[in-house]
Scaffold this motif. Structure first.
Motif, short mmCIF file in Angstrom:
data_model
loop_
_atom_site.label_atom_id
_atom_site.label_comp_id
_atom_site.label_asym_id
_atom_site.label_seq_id
_atom_site.Cartn_x
_atom_site.Cartn_y
_atom_site.Cartn_z
N UNK A 1 0.88 -1.15 0.08
CA UNK A 1 0.17 -0.06 -0.06
C UNK A 1 0.97 1.10 0.23
N UNK A 2 0.05 2.53 0.05
CA UNK A 2 0.98 3.67 0.15
C UNK A 2 0.99 4.19 1.75
N UNK A 3 0.70 3.35 2.50
CA UNK A 3 0.47 3.84 3.74
C UNK A 3 1.10 3.16 4.68
N UNK A 4 1.92 4.03 5.57
CA UNK A 4 2.81 3.10 6.62
C UNK A 4 2.07 3.21 8.06
N UNK A 5 1.50 2.11 8.52
CA UNK A 5 0.75 1.97 9.95
C UNK A 5 1.44 1.23 10.81
N UNK A 6 2.46 0.70 10.36
CA UNK A 6 3.02 -0.56 11.43
C UNK A 6 2.45 -1.71 11.14
N UNK A 7 1.34 -1.86 10.41
CA UNK A 7 0.92 -3.34 10.08
C UNK A 7 1.83 -3.91 8.89
N UNK A 8 1.61 -5.13 9.07
CA UNK A 8 2.54 -5.71 8.05
C UNK A 8 2.27 -5.84 6.70
N UNK A 9 0.98 -5.68 6.25
CA UNK A 9 0.32 -5.77 4.93
C UNK A 9 0.08 -4.10 4.58
N UNK A 10 1.18 -3.38 4.65
CA UNK A 10 1.21 -2.16 4.42
C UNK A 10 2.55 -1.68 4.03
N UNK A 11 2.77 -0.22 3.54
CA UNK A 11 4.02 0.01 3.34
C UNK A 11 5.02 0.38 4.58
N UNK A 12 6.24 -0.20 4.25
CA UNK A 12 7.02 -0.35 3.05
C UNK A 12 7.24 -1.63 2.66
N UNK A 13 6.29 -2.73 3.21
CA UNK A 13 6.44 -4.12 2.97
C UNK A 13 6.13 -4.62 1.64
N UNK A 14 6.77 -5.42 1.08
CA UNK A 14 6.23 -6.11 -0.13
C UNK A 14 6.30 -7.48 0.09
N UNK A 15 5.32 -8.31 -0.49
CA UNK A 15 5.24 -9.48 -0.36
C UNK A 15 5.20 -10.40 -1.60
N UNK A 16 5.80 -11.68 -1.40
CA UNK A 16 5.95 -12.46 -2.57
C UNK A 16 4.82 -12.87 -3.45
N UNK A 17 3.70 -13.11 -2.84
CA UNK A 17 2.23 -13.45 -3.70
C UNK A 17 1.77 -12.34 -4.35
N UNK A 18 1.97 -10.99 -3.67
CA UNK A 18 1.49 -9.84 -4.43
C UNK A 18 2.41 -9.45 -5.61
N UNK A 19 3.70 -9.78 -5.57
CA UNK A 19 4.61 -9.47 -6.61
C UNK A 19 4.16 -10.48 -7.88
N UNK A 20 3.80 -11.66 -7.51
CA UNK A 20 3.46 -12.56 -8.55
C UNK A 20 1.92 -12.15 -9.08
N UNK A 21 1.04 -11.71 -8.25
CA UNK A 21 -0.12 -11.31 -8.82
C UNK A 21 0.05 -10.20 -9.69
N UNK A 22 0.78 -9.24 -9.56
CA UNK A 22 1.10 -8.04 -10.30
C UNK A 22 1.78 -8.53 -11.64
N UNK A 23 2.87 -9.33 -11.47
CA UNK A 23 3.52 -9.73 -12.62
C UNK A 23 2.81 -10.57 -13.66
N UNK A 24 1.93 -11.34 -13.12
CA UNK A 24 1.24 -12.28 -13.89
C UNK A 24 0.12 -11.49 -14.78
#
Length: 498
Positions: free
Chosen positions: A403-426
């Motif tokens: 995401x574009x928001x840094x909340x301290x939650x793990x599914x937010x900026x600055x994290x990137x997750x392998x599954x979402x890389x694949x979803x986007x690339x594919x």
């Protein structure tokens, strides 16, 4: 479609149900640093006998821990091997050597265990995640296909079908405390990785998909929009704290200022989403205490359900069931139109999540915007606009931001997750946006390679802004790691043009 038997899953007792005051004391007093430790423990004698002895005593923290250790087999974390000391193995070889370490034999749970039976061999994520998980496994399977481990792809798929037949859905993970919810429905995509062409197997799998579809489209999961369209949200059958995160959920509910059961269900539904947790589900976009997952119609879930509808229609057509094929083709057409109307922002060129209570599309671009491209719903001009939005707002030095928001939650900026890389690339590949797909793939692979060179590990998530291991969330960073291994191998194969 045929009626579906009511699943008994939500009625299966969890450790909280079974051990009551003992359970609450262990979790609330944080006798073990990770709340998952106690719920994965196996009692050495009958529950009633343990509880009777607990009620007779008075325990400080040290005595309580000793009591638990005396009465339960408590799991430890099996370390994931690093690459050999000295020069690192090539990452491709290292991943191939990790598969046997992460593979588990069929599970027949001992008495009192929270583990669910699993009929065939499977691959776990690693670290604290010592059981079979639902959506993780699709991304793990991508790597297994790349490493020619089709045997494990087929055995895991058979295991998932068996779980649907037993419980009416694939649970979040194969533990009793996960049974009241599922995870993003990737089963139809897993079936697309299979090489089994047996018509009897195909019929069984189609029946499982139809049953899973029924689970995800029940009235409590569905919202009728003003134009009559129906879309779904995430859900959980229980309104109690999650057993594995009991203390954290109790503390969140205390800060929420609303009925605790509502907060607990929204936390549980957020766990079903796989994005546990993210600003996507937070009423104010910042604080976990404002979580309202069950009021949000997500782009990813509804895209996957569109894909499932299409898969059921195609499977039915292949089997000669033209009525079902026509029915599910019509359902997919209606859902596709609803996604394009209600989950699309023309002004911002993105897909998002519709907030039912506020009657608007929630603010902010997230990596979920790629899902309609990934499943094949969106092509052409809208896909090109999504690609532009992703490049401008989500592309980071180390891959795709969540995401574009840094909340301290793990599914937010600055994290990137392998599954979402694949979803986007594919999804970008599928819609002709190859150059951007290449950028995301190359940057994420470089991030994974950099950490592997430094530590010999592949980890659960990465900080794609500073290009280092990720952080945030309820537990320490895990290594292993099933879906990172799988996506890394799949991206490497893609880079070779295979």
């Amino acid at each position: 479609m045929a009626s579906v038997a009511t699943t008994p899953a939500a009625a299966v007792p969890t450790p909280a149900d079974r051990f009551g005051p003992l359970f609450e004391a262990v979790q609330m007093r944080r006798i073990f640093p990770d709340g998952k430790t106690f719920v994965d423990s196996v009692p050495k004698r009958p529950d009633a006998a343990i509880l009777a002895d607990y009620r007779k005593g008075s325990f400080d923290d040290a005595a309580l821990k000793a009591f638990v250790l005396a009465n339960f087999d408590v799991p430890g974390l099996e370390p994931v091997p690093e690459s050999d000391h000295g020069p690192r193995l090539p990452i491709e070889r290292h991943i191939a050597e990790l598969w046997p370490h992460l593979t588990r034999d069929p599970v027949t749970p001992p008495p009192g265990s929270t583990a669910l039976a699993v009929k065939d061999r499977f691959v776990v994520p690693g670290g604290r995640f010592r059981e079979l998980y639902y959506w993780d496994s699709y991304f793990t399977m991508l790597g297994l296909v790349a490493d020619r481990r089709q045997d494990l792809v087929e055995s895991m798929l058979d295991g998932f079908v068996d779980l649907v037949e037993r419980y009416g859905h694939v649970p979040n993970g194969t533990r009793s405390y996960y049974l009241s919810r599922s995870q993003p429905p990737f089963l139809y995509l897993m079936m697309g990785l299979s090489q089994n062409r047996d018509p009897a197997v195909a019929a069984r799998r189609l029946a499982a998909l139809k049953r899973e579809y029924a689970y995800f489209t029940t009235p409590e999961r569905s919202v009728t929009l003003p134009d009559g369209a129906v879309l779904q949200h995430y859900w959980d059958a229980r309104t109690t704290p999650r057993d594995e995160s009991w203390r954290e959920d109790v503390e969140t509910a205390k800060a929420a200022g609303r009925p605790v059961g509502d907060t607990y269900r929204d936390l549980r539904a957020g766990a079903e989403s796989g994005w546990d947790y993210s600003s996507r589900w937070l009423g104010d976009g910042r604080s976990l205490a404002t979580i309202n997952t069950t009021s949000i119609l997500p782009a990813d879930l509804n895209s996957l359900l569109w894909g499932m509808e299409r898969a059921i229609a195609e499977g039915a057509a292949t089997s000669g069931d033209t009525a079902t094929a026509r029915d599910f083709g019509d359902r997919a057409a209606k859902r596709g139109a609803a996604i394009e109307r209600w989950l699309w922002s023309e002004a911002e060129g993105r897909y998002g999540d519709y907030d039912v209570k506020r009657r608007l599309l929630r603010d902010g671009v997230t990596a979920a915007t790629a899902y309609p491209l990934f499943v094949g719903l969106t092509t052409g001009a809208r896909a090109a606009r999504v690609a532009g939005t992703i490049e401008r707002q989500l592309l980071a030095p180390g891959g795709l931001r969540t995401t574009r928001v840094d909340t301290g939650q793990q599914w937010d900026k600055p994290n990137g997750w392998a599954p979402l890389q694949w979803i986007a690339v594919a999804g970008l590949d599928r819609t002709g946006n190859r150059a951007l797909a290449d950028k995301i793939a190359q940057r994420f692979l470089a991030t994974v390679q950099r950490e592997y060179a430094a530590s010999g590990k592949l980890v659960e998530k990465y900080d794609v802004e500073e290009v280092k291991p990720g952080g945030g969330g309820e537990y320490p960073l895990q290594d292993g790691f099933g879906w990172t291994n799988g996506v890394t191998r799949a991206l490497m194969e893609r880079g070779r043009g295979s």
